[in-house]
Design a protein around this motif. Sequence first.
Motif, PDB file in Angstrom:
ATOM      1  N   GLU A 151      21.876  22.827 -11.960  1.00  0.00           N
ATOM      2  CA  GLU A 151      20.676  23.490 -13.168  1.00  0.00           C
ATOM      3  C   GLU A 151      19.811  24.658 -12.770  1.00  0.00           C
ATOM      4  OE1 GLU A 151      18.784  19.601 -13.101  1.00  0.00           O
ATOM      5  OE2 GLU A 151      18.783  19.378 -10.956  1.00  0.00           O
ATOM      6  N   ALA A 152      19.556  25.000 -13.514  1.00  0.00           N
ATOM      7  CA  ALA A 152      18.394  25.771 -13.526  1.00  0.00           C
ATOM      8  C   ALA A 152      17.278  25.557 -12.413  1.00  0.00           C
ATOM      9  CB  ALA A 152      18.128  26.422 -14.765  1.00  0.00           C
ATOM     10  N   PHE A 153      16.528  24.443 -12.953  1.00  0.00           N
ATOM     11  CA  PHE A 153      15.491  24.585 -12.114  1.00  0.00           C
ATOM     12  C   PHE A 153      15.573  22.731 -11.143  1.00  0.00           C
ATOM     13  CE2 PHE A 153      14.814  27.687 -15.377  1.00  0.00           C
ATOM     14  CZ  PHE A 153      13.987  28.574 -14.500  1.00  0.00           C
ATOM     15  N   PRO A 154      16.117  22.615  -9.841  1.00  0.00           N
ATOM     16  CA  PRO A 154      16.489  20.823  -9.976  1.00  0.00           C
ATOM     17  C   PRO A 154      15.050  20.776  -9.322  1.00  0.00           C
ATOM     18  CG  PRO A 154      17.642  22.994  -8.570  1.00  0.00           C
ATOM     19  CD  PRO A 154      17.128  23.536  -9.577  1.00  0.00           C
ATOM     20  N   GLU A 155      14.791  19.602  -9.903  1.00  0.00           N
ATOM     21  CA  GLU A 155      14.590  18.505  -9.183  1.00  0.00           C
ATOM     22  C   GLU A 155      14.099  18.450  -8.218  1.00  0.00           C
ATOM     23  OE1 GLU A 155      13.459  15.356 -11.739  1.00  0.00           O
ATOM     24  OE2 GLU A 155      12.653  17.282 -13.241  1.00  0.00           O
ATOM     25  N   GLU A 156      15.415  18.456  -6.967  1.00  0.00           N
ATOM     26  CA  GLU A 156      15.921  17.897  -5.931  1.00  0.00           C
ATOM     27  C   GLU A 156      16.991  18.614  -6.282  1.00  0.00           C
ATOM     28  OE1 GLU A 156      18.255  14.260  -6.888  1.00  0.00           O
ATOM     29  OE2 GLU A 156      16.143  13.949  -5.855  1.00  0.00           O
ATOM     30  N   THR A 157      16.835  18.811  -4.653  1.00  0.00           N
ATOM     31  CA  THR A 157      18.209  19.858  -3.039  1.00  0.00           C
ATOM     32  C   THR A 157      19.534  19.210  -3.166  1.00  0.00           C
ATOM     33  OG1 THR A 157      18.344  19.152  -1.508  1.00  0.00           O
ATOM     34  CG2 THR A 157      16.552  20.440  -1.452  1.00  0.00           C
ATOM     35  N   LEU A 158      20.367  19.853  -3.357  1.00  0.00           N
ATOM     36  CA  LEU A 158      22.322  19.506  -3.960  1.00  0.00           C
ATOM     37  C   LEU A 158      22.426  18.119  -3.155  1.00  0.00           C
ATOM     38  CD1 LEU A 158      24.283  19.796  -5.269  1.00  0.00           C
ATOM     39  CD2 LEU A 158      25.151  21.470  -3.338  1.00  0.00           C
ATOM     40  N   ALA A 159      21.608  19.131  -1.587  1.00  0.00           N
ATOM     41  CA  ALA A 159      21.863  17.351   0.060  1.00  0.00           C
ATOM     42  C   ALA A 159      21.468  16.187  -0.622  1.00  0.00           C
ATOM     43  CB  ALA A 159      21.376  18.723   1.120  1.00  0.00           C
ATOM     44  N   MET A 160      19.878  16.014  -0.775  1.00  0.00           N
ATOM     45  CA  MET A 160      20.089  15.134  -1.731  1.00  0.00           C
ATOM     46  C   MET A 160      20.378  14.207  -2.816  1.00  0.00           C
ATOM     47  SD  MET A 160      15.738  16.571  -1.178  1.00  0.00           S
ATOM     48  CE  MET A 160      14.977  14.514  -1.683  1.00  0.00           C
ATOM     49  N   ARG A 161      21.102  14.453  -3.214  1.00  0.00           N
ATOM     50  CA  ARG A 161      21.714  14.021  -4.445  1.00  0.00           C
ATOM     51  C   ARG A 161      23.285  14.557  -4.487  1.00  0.00           C
ATOM     52  NH1 ARG A 161      19.836  18.611  -7.481  1.00  0.00           N
ATOM     53  NH2 ARG A 161      21.442  19.692  -8.302  1.00  0.00           N
ATOM     54  N   SER A 162      24.091  14.817  -3.410  1.00  0.00           N
ATOM     55  CA  SER A 162      25.311  15.346  -3.140  1.00  0.00           C
ATOM     56  C   SER A 162      25.782  13.981  -2.138  1.00  0.00           C
ATOM     57  CB  SER A 162      25.470  15.825  -2.172  1.00  0.00           C
ATOM     58  OG  SER A 162      26.799  15.917  -1.812  1.00  0.00           O
ATOM     59  N   ASP A 163      26.090  12.946  -2.228  1.00  0.00           N
ATOM     60  CA  ASP A 163      27.083  11.651  -1.170  1.00  0.00           C
ATOM     61  C   ASP A 163      27.942  12.476  -0.105  1.00  0.00           C
ATOM     62  OD1 ASP A 163      26.143   9.819  -2.665  1.00  0.00           O
ATOM     63  OD2 ASP A 163      28.792   9.824  -3.980  1.00  0.00           O
ATOM     64  N   GLY A 164      28.676  13.386  -0.502  1.00  0.00           N
ATOM     65  CA  GLY A 164      29.080  14.737   0.899  1.00  0.00           C
ATOM     66  C   GLY A 164      28.004  14.870   1.237  1.00  0.00           C
TER      67      GLY A 164
END
Length: 376
Positions: free
Chosen positions: A333-346
């Motif tokens: 998404e263009a303006f994420p509310e949280e970082t990818l690491a915070m929402r990625s199970d990996g």
Amino acid sequence: MFAAITPLLFLGSVLGRIKFLAWCLLVPLWSTFVYSIDAFMLWGGGYFAQEGALDFSGGYVIHMSAGVSGFVAAWVLGPRLLRDRQHALPNTLVMAAVGAGILWLGWNGFNGGDPYYAGASMAAAVVNTNLATATGVIVWMILDAWLTKERKPTFLGGVNGMICGLVGITPCAGWVNAWGAFAVGAICSATVWVAWNYLSKVRPFSKVDDALGVVYTHGMAGFLGGMLLGIFGDPNMIQYGCGHLDSNGQVVATSSATFATATAHCAITSVNGLMYTGSAHQLWEQFRAAIFVIVWSALITFILMKLIGLVLRGARYKDDVLEVGDLAIHGEEAFPEETLAMRSDGAFAMAGLERGDSRESEPEPEPESAPTGGGS
């Protein structure tokens, strides 16, 4: 280039709900069965070209076809989510201003480049483009300031007026004089302003979610510009390339009869507008061509949207997917509310954590308190 630009215009009608794969299928199919036919009929020596209908730079072929197709596609898809319809605002006006400026600048090449060489016709097209566009901006802002409930001129209103002027002058850029350009910009902007504010509340327009109002600023303005060519087309404005030239290379003796007899291999490229000749023939030919483009674009777009819907089991994302948005469709998404690491199970697994857990360091022992002086 124009074929590539045109689908991008009616993408504005279907934003916020069309499937990405549906769009990938629609663009080549629409370009083949709608754009190519419209272009051939008016530009490629087809029926309406032979009958005398004219479109200098795509008011019909590009803008009107895009406006009509976008409206039909939006009707087939259905509306966006309610939240998107209620909060349809630009992410930032600054970026909208940058885009509008680039668009206006590029339109000088859009219209000015159609004679294929630098000359009087090119210069006239560029000057008329800027005159009509500036007029469109001013007229829309005046109407916003005088006739809306808020009585305030707005930047987005100015951008809409700009687009109306650009689109309106497109089919007649090199064939009207400066006064004609002023008239085209004012008439297109004022008419679309009325449609935008009032016609949008009447069926069928009120029942179709055209996200960016493409049917107004492109469809209606393109139609008006093409029709106004039949009124304001100045027979002295010649897109030259043959005829009698003076020592400076300028066309002289520019009556239609003289121009037609200059060579057997040249077609007349001046326009006998109603205002200058009293003849409504050009206006009639413009109207006939417009009706064809409207009907053909609407019919084929409807068929293509239905076929794509059958192949993909629906051309529109379901509401639960739209609720999530780009993250569900593209994984970003263009303006994420949280970082990818915070929402990625990996990312959590790589850190040796369960999702939602955190590593906390063991508490350090509290230091012993220093003994106090004195005793009993």
